[in-house]
Each structure stands twice: as C-alpha cells, then as structure tokens.
Scaffold this motif. Structure first.
Motif, PDB file in Angstrom:
ATOM      1  N   GLU A 113       0.955  -0.979  -0.021  1.00  0.00           N
ATOM      2  CA  GLU A 113       0.404   0.457   0.139  1.00  0.00           C
ATOM      3  C   GLU A 113       0.852   1.057   0.168  1.00  0.00           C
ATOM      4  O   GLU A 113       2.148   1.172   0.499  1.00  0.00           O
ATOM      5  CB  GLU A 113      -1.438   0.308   0.867  1.00  0.00           C
ATOM      6  CG  GLU A 113      -2.274  -1.217   1.029  1.00  0.00           C
ATOM      7  CD  GLU A 113      -2.611  -0.933   2.236  1.00  0.00           C
ATOM      8  OE1 GLU A 113      -2.503  -0.302   3.289  1.00  0.00           O
ATOM      9  OE2 GLU A 113      -4.192  -1.356   2.225  1.00  0.00           O
ATOM     10  N   GLU A 117      -3.025   4.352   4.501  1.00  0.00           N
ATOM     11  CA  GLU A 117      -4.114   4.521   4.017  1.00  0.00           C
ATOM     12  C   GLU A 117      -5.166   4.766   4.863  1.00  0.00           C
ATOM     13  O   GLU A 117      -6.415   5.077   3.952  1.00  0.00           O
ATOM     14  CB  GLU A 117      -4.487   3.268   2.933  1.00  0.00           C
ATOM     15  CG  GLU A 117      -3.239   2.706   1.743  1.00  0.00           C
ATOM     16  CD  GLU A 117      -3.464   3.849   0.860  1.00  0.00           C
ATOM     17  OE1 GLU A 117      -4.082   3.820   0.287  1.00  0.00           O
ATOM     18  OE2 GLU A 117      -2.264   3.234   0.455  1.00  0.00           O
ATOM     19  N   ARG A 118      -4.899   4.512   6.344  1.00  0.00           N
ATOM     20  CA  ARG A 118      -6.450   4.692   6.852  1.00  0.00           C
ATOM     21  C   ARG A 118      -6.305   5.654   7.254  1.00  0.00           C
ATOM     22  O   ARG A 118      -7.720   6.566   6.965  1.00  0.00           O
ATOM     23  CB  ARG A 118      -6.447   4.399   8.118  1.00  0.00           C
ATOM     24  CG  ARG A 118      -6.883   2.127   8.122  1.00  0.00           C
ATOM     25  CD  ARG A 118      -6.696   1.955   9.543  1.00  0.00           C
ATOM     26  NE  ARG A 118      -5.205   2.218  10.165  1.00  0.00           N
ATOM     27  CZ  ARG A 118      -4.900   2.471  11.085  1.00  0.00           C
ATOM     28  NH1 ARG A 118      -6.021   3.403  11.582  1.00  0.00           N
ATOM     29  NH2 ARG A 118      -3.718   3.284  11.263  1.00  0.00           N
ATOM     30  N   ARG A 134      -0.310  13.565  -1.284  1.00  0.00           N
ATOM     31  CA  ARG A 134      -0.268  13.073  -0.124  1.00  0.00           C
ATOM     32  C   ARG A 134       0.336  12.534   1.347  1.00  0.00           C
ATOM     33  O   ARG A 134       0.011  13.382   2.656  1.00  0.00           O
ATOM     34  CB  ARG A 134      -0.362  10.859  -0.279  1.00  0.00           C
ATOM     35  CG  ARG A 134      -1.280  10.787  -1.713  1.00  0.00           C
ATOM     36  CD  ARG A 134      -1.307   9.150  -1.618  1.00  0.00           C
ATOM     37  NE  ARG A 134      -0.745   8.562  -1.428  1.00  0.00           N
ATOM     38  CZ  ARG A 134      -2.210   7.715  -0.673  1.00  0.00           C
ATOM     39  NH1 ARG A 134      -2.414   7.477  -1.252  1.00  0.00           N
ATOM     40  NH2 ARG A 134      -1.608   6.363   0.068  1.00  0.00           N
TER      41      ARG A 134
END
Ligand code: FRU
Length: 589
Positions: A113, A117-118, A134
């Motif tokens: 990943e 991601e969370r 990001r």
C-alpha cells in the motif's frame, strides 16, 4: 604547579569540546531486506528530527539518495519509496548519521500500500478539492500533459519530508482535473542530481524514435506514441555540479519512466538555467509538408533572461531566440490563444514564474513582443504556474495550475497545495488585449445543488446584510454589485463582503479590489463589479470581472468559525445579487 595547570586545561577542553561532541555523536546504520517482496518501503519521519542522508542500494549498487528527518520513535508520518521494480533483489538503505538508540530500523515497514491508507486525505487541514500531495512537500506543477483521456499532473515533490528538498517528480492522474489519484513518484534523483521543474509532451509522430515498436491505426497515426518529459537535473543540493536539462520518457502511458541514457540533452549554459517548457510549433505556412513544424523549448537562463530552443527530434536542441526583461525569473510557459475566441486573430503569450507575461507574435523562431509585461499576480499565494500540453483541438482550452506558494498547514504530514485549475483566455479590454483567468468549468460538477439567488440593496457601512442559507465550508460564490453611479460622494465608498472573518473590499474611489490584504486595480464594467469566490478549507481564490483580476490566498480557519457571510457599504450605493453554491469534497465517498 605546571602539572596542575595542564590537568585543568585538559579538563576545560574536555568539558567544552569533548562532552557536547559525545552526545552529538552519530553512527551509520543500514536497513536491509534480502529479497524485496513488496512494492513500497515506508520510512518513519519526525519533522524537526536531525537530518541524515540515506542512499538506496540494490544488490549493492547505488540507485538514488535523499535527506530525511528519520524518526527515532513516534513518527509524524511515513515517507514512501517505491521498490517493487526490484522484486527479489537485496535492498540496503544506508543512513549516514543516526543517533544511537534510534528505532528507525524497527519502525521501517514494507507493504503493497502507498502510505497510511486509513489516515490519508482525512487530515484536519487537507484541502478538499484542491490538489495537495498525500505526503511530503510540493511546490511547482510539472509535466502537465493530457494523454488518452487522462490528465497527468507531476509536481515538485519532497516525498521524505514536509519542507522543500529532495526534489523528485510526484505523479497524480485525473479524469476531471479535480479527483486525483496519486501514483508512486515518477522521477527520482540520480547521479546527475535532483529533479527540478519541467514539462511533458506527447511525441505524436515519434520524432524522437524513442518508441521502437510504433503501432499505427488505419490512417497511419501512431497509437502508442511516447510521452516525453524534460526537467532540470542539478546536483547543487550536494554542493556539486551545475544545472542541465534532462529527458525522461514513458512507453506505457505514463506508468513508468525511463531516463534517457545520454542525459543531459542540454548541458549547463549559464547560472541557474532551468525549468524547460516544451511544445510543438505547427508551421501553418506549410501544412502539406510532412516535415514542417518542430519542437520548441522555453528555458529560464539567469537573472531575468529566458531563451527559446528548437529541435526536430526532442533530443538535439539549438538556441533560436532570447527573451529579456520580463521582470521575473524561473518557470517559463508559452502558448498561442485566440483573442475574444476569434481563431483568425491569435497572439502568443510568453509567461514567467511570477505570473508576468508578454503578448506577441511567434514564427517558430522569434518571439516578437507586442505589449507587456503585464501581471496576473498582485501578491497572494500564486507562483510557478504551468499549462497543459496536448489538450485535444476539439476542447481547445489552455488549462493552468499554479502553486499556492506559502500557505500554512500546521502539523500536517503534507505541505502546500495548488490553485484550482484555471482556463486562460485573451480578451480585448479598453486598455488593450489582456489575459483572463477563470476556474475551469469542471468545478461546476462539484456543486451540490442549484443556487437560489439572493438580492439586496446596500444598507450602510455598518449595516451588515446577512446572506441567508449559507452552509458548509466549501463554496463557489458569485456576487454582482450593480452600482447606482460611478460618482462617489463624501465618506467611505468602500463596500465589503466578509466571510469566515476574511474581508473582500472594493473601493470605488481608488478602484481597487482587495482580498485579505492583497490589492489589485479593478474598473467597473458597465457599472458593475462581478466577483467569484472559490473557497476551500485552506484557501480562497477571487476572480473579478470575468477573470481580468485573479487573486489566490491561503488562510487557516484555526478557530473553525462558520462562514457568516455579510455585505455592507454606503446605503443605496449598489444592488447586490449573490449566488452561493456549496461544493462537495473530492475525498468524500
Ligand atoms: C520555482 C523553482 C524552479 C525550480 C524548482 C525547484 O519554484 O525554484 O525554478 O525548478 O522550484 O523546486
């Protein structure tokens, strides 16, 4: 006695020099993975921790390096490096100086990943419909190119920290210029240095020959042309080497990028030469000649000087023209636009990093200035804009992103954002032809509902008209002030709009518009002042009188004050109509 003196001297030396150095002593350490079996490695970062250089070695061979604030414990976020291309090989990350006892090795993780991601895109100060990385830092938009239905956005990226450094090309893709999917970084530092700003084109005719297996459709058009990007490589970050222009290309629609082995394609010329912007010049004098047309590169040289270069194959370049005294430096752009939409009357625009521009003609070689320099920037947060290449002729727009330089994103694992994508057009004004900037129409797809227009007449300088039914923090607002007269009278002839405790004023005496302290000249058109305000969680952009003036400004609503929009101004000075559109976040499912 002498012995005592010597002993005391030694003691003093030890206290002054040796003890502090002991505590500052650092060691080299290596993270190893004997056989890479995941796509990404995530390194712990703590903003403010001591910096160390880390080199990436595959089966013992140096690949790239970066400087990072490795977290000894409790990381603020994880920085991501793609290693999937070396599956099965041995990875060693050699950190030059780490503090003994640092837990960075046990905190470093590998996964398939991209990162956290969370947590990603749920941060308190994450822009909700403006592009932001990001993780890590961004500055200039780079390599803006449209290819087979996808907008590619590359960006100056520090993937390893929240401040400028380790310049790399980050990469994101979108179908509508607002919903972006970030991909792994496309171009990393190498022996030629870090990767500064530049641009990308589609080599439609494979003039570079970089596509060794061109496939053609029944009309003879190449269906798998290479994407070719140009950037400045500079080892200046390590105090060695000079800047030169390098090339990188993709044969898989932008997924992976291959460095041109003979880089650089243009060696160092002068000073801080950089930021190549490449475009195709169509020779309309000889449309039937298949060899007509050529590539042009606009390049920043030094001081306030720019130059144009020409090439048939994207690889060999010769200088054809100098452009001086634009009044700014860095990040050039150049494009042709119709005036008032009339394709028979086009002019060329030469654009510089700080939003200054010239209008002129261009014959493929010489740019001849007709007017300017003018500016699109009066202050605010707006720098290093770049426009898209390869937008289909059926669309025909000139679409630009700019870096909202200098915004604040307190304690966030990312830093900086871009403006909304803007459409550029040349229009006639009483002062001559000027560039107009407006949000692209795709922003309207984010509107949640139709606006119910609200109309009122100004009530007084201290009488605040409250705009009703205003909800949310993401807004696209149209305001129209129909002035009763252009004549001003005793007292303040300023009318004020206030929203989120930020003020937008228009002063009819000085004919100046002001957004949160940034002032620009604005004349009423047909006795009217039209304002469009695009508001995101951390920014406000103002487009005035159909885009003749545009101001981009970052703001941080730390106290989470509600919008509370009010309008005030001398009684009966103007009728005002307001249309408020609430926008949706691009991150909400
Ligand atoms: C403009 C700029 C460019 C350079 C890049 C480096 O903001 O200074 O000239 O290529 O940033 O990040």
């Amino acid at each position: 006695m002498n012995q005592i003196k010597t002993f005391l001297r030694l003691l003093l030396f030890w206290v002054v020099f040796a003890i502090p150095n002991l505590s500052a002593q650092t060691i080299a350490q290596t993270y190893e993975c004997n056989s890479i079996n995941k796509r990404f490695v995530h390194l712990p970062v703590k903003t403010g921790a001591p910096k160390t250089w880390v080199s990436v070695n595959i089966d013992g061979v140096w690949q790239t390096e970066f400087e990072i604030e490795l977290a000894p414990e409790n990381p603020d976020f994880y920085a991501t490096l793609e290693v999937g291309q070396w599956k099965g090989k041995k990875l060693s990350l050699n950190a030059e100086n780490v503090t003994p006892g640092s837990k960075w090795i046990s905190l470093t993780k590998m996964s398939d990943e991209m990162s956290d991601e969370r947590l990603v895109y749920k941060e308190e100060y994450r822009p909700q419909f403006h592009f932001s990385p990001r993780r890590g830092w961004t500055n200039d938009p780079n390599g803006l190119v449209y290819y087979k239905g996808t907008y590619h956005l590359f960006f100056q990226h520090n993937p390893f920290g929240a401040s400028w450094g380790n310049m790399t090309w980050g990469h994101a893709v979108s179908k509508d210029l607002f919903h972006w999917t970030e991909k792994p970084d496309a171009v990393l530092a190498d022996k030629n240095g870090v990767v500064f700003s530049g641009s990308a084109v589609v080599d439609t005719k494979n003039s570079s020959g970089l596509q060794k297996h061109p496939k053609r459709d029944k009309n003879g058009n190449i269906i798998n042309p290479p994407l070719v990007a140009f950037y400045t490589s500079t080892a200046a970050n390590r105090g060695k080497g000079e800047s030169a222009q390098s090339m990188v290309y993709s044969l898989d629609e932008g997924k992976t990028w291959i460095k041109y082995p003979q880089n650089p394609v243009i060696p160092h010329i002068i000073g801080g030469n950089r930021d190549p912007k490449v475009f195709w010049y169509e020779d309309r004098q000889n449309p039937s000649n298949p060899n007509s047309g050529h590539w042009v590169m606009a390049l920043y040289l030094d001081g306030q000087d720019y130059a144009l270069f020409s090439s048939k194959d994207l690889i060999h370049w010769i200088k054809v023209c100098d452009i001086k005294n634009l009044g700014c430096s860095e990040c050039p752009d150049m494009f042709e636009l119709p005036v008032d939409g009339n394709k028979q009357n086009t002019h060329w625009v030469f654009w510089g990093g700080d939003g200054k521009y010239l209008i002129g003609t261009f014959n493929g070689k010489d740019f001849i200035k007709e007017s300017g320099p003018f500016t699109t920037k009066y202050g605010g947060n707006d720098y290093a804009a770049q426009s898209y290449s390869n937008i289909p002729a059926t669309d025909g727009r000139r679409i630009q992103f700019s870096w909202m330089q200098g915004g604040e994103y307190t304690n966030m694992p990312f830093n900086q954002q871009f403006t909304v994508p803007r459409e550029l057009s040349l229009r006639s004004t009483p002062e001559g032809i000027r560039l107009f900037l407006n949000p692209v129409k795709e922003i309207e797809r984010l509107r949640i509902a139709k606006a119910i227009p609200f109309a009122a007449t100004l009530q007084g300088v201290d009488k605040f008209i409250k705009v009703p039914n205003l909800k949310g923090e993401l807004l696209d607002i149209e305001l129209q002030f129909d002035l009763k007269s252009l004549q001003t009278s005793e007292g303040s002839n300023v009318f004020t709009t206030e929203i989120f405790e930020q003020k937008i004023t228009y002063d009819l005496d000085t004919r100046m518009i002001e957004l949160v302290g940034v002032k620009a000249p604005l004349a009423p058109v047909k006795n009217r002042i039209k304002l469009r305000l695009v508001i995101d969680r951390t920014s406000m952009e103002l487009f005035a009188n159909d885009g003749i003036i545009q101001i981009a400004k970052c703001f941080l609503n730390k106290d989470k004050v509600p919008a509370n929009m009010t309008i005030s101004g001398k009684k009966d000075m103007a009728n005002v109509t307001v249309k408020v559109y609430q926008l949706s976040s691009v991150w909400r499912k």
